[in-house]
Design an enzyme around this catalytic site. Sequence first.
Site, PDB file in Angstrom:
ATOM      1  N   CYS A 188     -74.659  55.967 -18.611  1.00 33.43           N
ATOM      2  CA  CYS A 188     -74.045  54.505 -18.429  1.00 33.43           C
ATOM      3  C   CYS A 188     -74.912  53.465 -18.851  1.00 33.43           C
ATOM      4  O   CYS A 188     -74.652  52.509 -19.464  1.00 33.43           O
ATOM      5  CB  CYS A 188     -73.651  54.406 -17.111  1.00 33.43           C
ATOM      6  SG  CYS A 188     -72.607  55.405 -16.311  1.00 33.43           S
ATOM      7  N   CYS A 248     -74.123  80.911  -8.235  1.00 35.58           N
ATOM      8  CA  CYS A 248     -73.108  81.805  -7.346  1.00 35.58           C
ATOM      9  C   CYS A 248     -73.000  83.275  -7.296  1.00 35.58           C
ATOM     10  O   CYS A 248     -72.528  83.863  -6.374  1.00 35.58           O
ATOM     11  CB  CYS A 248     -71.806  80.942  -7.398  1.00 35.58           C
ATOM     12  SG  CYS A 248     -70.885  81.454  -8.959  1.00 35.58           S
TER      13      CYS A 248
HETATM   14 ZN   LIG Z   1     -71.640  80.023 -10.484  1.00 32.23          ZN
END
Ligand SMILES: [Zn+2]
Length: 342
Positions: A188, A248
Site C-alpha cells: 500500500c 501443513c
Molecule cells: Zn499447507
Amino acid sequence: MSDSLQEKYSRQMLFAGIGPEGQRRLLAARVTVVGCGAIGAAAANLLVRAGVGSVTIIDRDFVEPSNLQRQTLFDETDAREALPKAVAAERKLLSINSSVKVRGLVADLSCDNAEELLSGCDLILDGTDNFETRFLINDFALKTGLPWIYAAGVSSYGLTMTIRPGLTACLACMVENTVSTRALEETCDTVGVLGPIVNLIASWQVAEALKILAGQTDALSGRLIASDVWTGHMQSIRVTRNPQCRACVKRDFTYLDGEAQPQITLCGRDSVQIHERSRALDLPALALRLRPVAQDVSQNDFLIRFRVAPYEMTVFADGRAILKGSKDPSVARSLYARYLGT
Ligand SMILES: [Zn+2]
C-alpha cells in the site's frame, strides 16, 4: 440473554444462519485480530458490533493522516495525537459496544511472543501487511489446530481465504500454487490502496468468521476469493492441499521457530542490517514503485538507495538492506515490509 442484548442483536438473530443459538455462541467467542490497518480495523468493527464476546487487537503502528482514507475506526484526533492503533481501536470499539470485551495490545507479533499473544482464542483474523507475519500465524494455527482467515488488499484488488488445519489448504500450500509475485511485492505504501477493496475483503473475512463462530461451518466458502473493485473482476478458486507442504504436511514450522525471520543485526552507529534469505529483487521495478513515495531514490546495477525521513535505506539485489537512522529492529522490520513487501 438479557432483554437489552436481545434487542441489540435482534436483526442478526432473525437471520436464519445465526439465530438465538448462533448469537449465544458469538457472545462466548474469543477472536484475535492481528494488525489493525484497514482490513483489521473494518474486521474488528464488524466483530464487535456482531457481539463477539472477546476481541483482541494486536498492532505495532500508530495512526497517521494517510490512514484515514480507508481505516474506518480512526479519526483526525487519533492521527493528530499519533495514538497507537491498538489503543485508538480499543477506545472506539468500546464506545460502539460496551457489552463485549475489547483488548488492544501495542505489540509487534513475532516468533518470540506468538505463543503468549495468540493462545487462548478460538479464531485468528489476518489484518497484517506482510507475509512474514502471515506465515507466522499460519505456523501457529497449524501447530495448535486453530482456524484463521487470511486477508490482503492492495491497489484495487484483494484476496481472502479461510484456513482450517487438517481440513483445508494452508497459506504455504496457497502461496506456492496461486499467488503471483506481484501480490508479494506490491504494498500500500508503493502502489496505493482504495478504501472499497479493503472494506470489501474485511466483509468477506468477517462473514466467514461468523460462520465458524456460530457453528455453521457447512456454509464456509472453502475457496480463495479474489476481487478487483476497479476492473470488476471476481474469482473464487479452489486451492488444493500440497501433499509436500512444508507447513501443513511436514509440520516444519520455520516461521514460528524463528528460522525464517529476517535476521536483523546492528551495523555501525545508528544502523541495522536486514538479511533476507534467497530473495532476488527486480531493482528497476522496485525503483519505479519507490520514486513517487520516497525521497532521493537512486539506483545502480547492485542497489537502490532511498530516503523516508528520518531514515535512509539501501537495498541490495539479493534482498539485503541497511537502514540508517535507527537501531530498533521493529522499525527496520516495519519499514522493510512497507516499502519492499516480503
Ligand atoms: Zn499447507
